[in-house]
Design a protein around this motif. Structure first.
Motif, PDB file in Angstrom:
ATOM      1  N   HIS A  71       0.811  -1.211   0.000  1.00  0.00           N
ATOM      2  CA  HIS A  71       0.000   0.000   0.000  1.00  0.00           C
ATOM      3  C   HIS A  71       0.847   1.265   0.000  1.00  0.00           C
ATOM      4  O   HIS A  71       1.772   1.392   0.804  1.00  0.00           O
ATOM      5  N   HIS A  74      -3.547   5.046   0.762  1.00  0.00           N
ATOM      6  CA  HIS A  74      -4.279   4.134   1.640  1.00  0.00           C
ATOM      7  C   HIS A  74      -4.281   4.612   3.089  1.00  0.00           C
ATOM      8  O   HIS A  74      -4.653   3.858   3.984  1.00  0.00           O
ATOM      9  N   ASP A 117     -10.431  -0.844   1.131  1.00  0.00           N
ATOM     10  CA  ASP A 117      -9.405  -1.735   1.689  1.00  0.00           C
ATOM     11  C   ASP A 117      -9.977  -2.607   2.791  1.00  0.00           C
ATOM     12  O   ASP A 117      -9.691  -3.802   2.870  1.00  0.00           O
TER      13      ASP A 117
END
Ligand SMILES: [Zn+2]
Length: 134
Positions: free
Chosen positions: A63, A68, A97
């Motif tokens: 990520h 993120h 996510d």
């Protein structure tokens, strides 16, 4: 002169942004160096994981800290302008996510998330990947 048409060029640039990023390449090299073989960006798995170890039913996501929202990470600070836009966009990423993780785990997959900033320390990263995959 650019040999690619504008359309091909923009597709290429888009691909550069999302795939084969440096942190991801580091993780791939480490996993490969440890003797593991993997599949990339399997679209039939939730969230299209960066690396999938099918036989082991394990996946690794790499990520980007900003995209993120890595908690507590300096790379994850918000831009000074268009704050509402970024807040909404990044919130959507985090929610996606979270959903992806739940779906994968519900299907029996083990998930490791490696943050971009964690790929700086190769030794620590190698240990984590080895522990996760064994
Ligand atoms: Zn980070």
């Amino acid at each position: 002169m650019d040999k690619l048409t504008p359309e091909k060029r923009s597709r290429l640039m888009a691909a550069v942004g999302s795939r084969d990023t440096k942190p991801e390449m580091k993780v791939r090299r480490l996993a490969y160096g440890l003797g593991y073989r993997y599949r990339l960006h399997r679209k039939d798995l939730h969230g299209c994981p960066d690396l999938a170890f099918i036989g082991k039913r394990k996946v690794i996501f790499v990520h980007g800290c900003f995209w993120h929202c890595h908690p507590g990470c300096s790379r994850a600070s918000l831009p000074q302008t268009n704050v509402v836009f970024w807040l909404n966009k990044l919130k959507a990423n985090v929610e996606r996510d979270c959903r992806t993780l739940k779906l994968l785990r519900a299907d029996g997959w083990d998930v490791l998330v490696v943050w971009e900033c964690e790929t700086k320390n190769c030794d620590a990263l190698r240990v984590r990947i080895r522990e996760f995959l064994r």
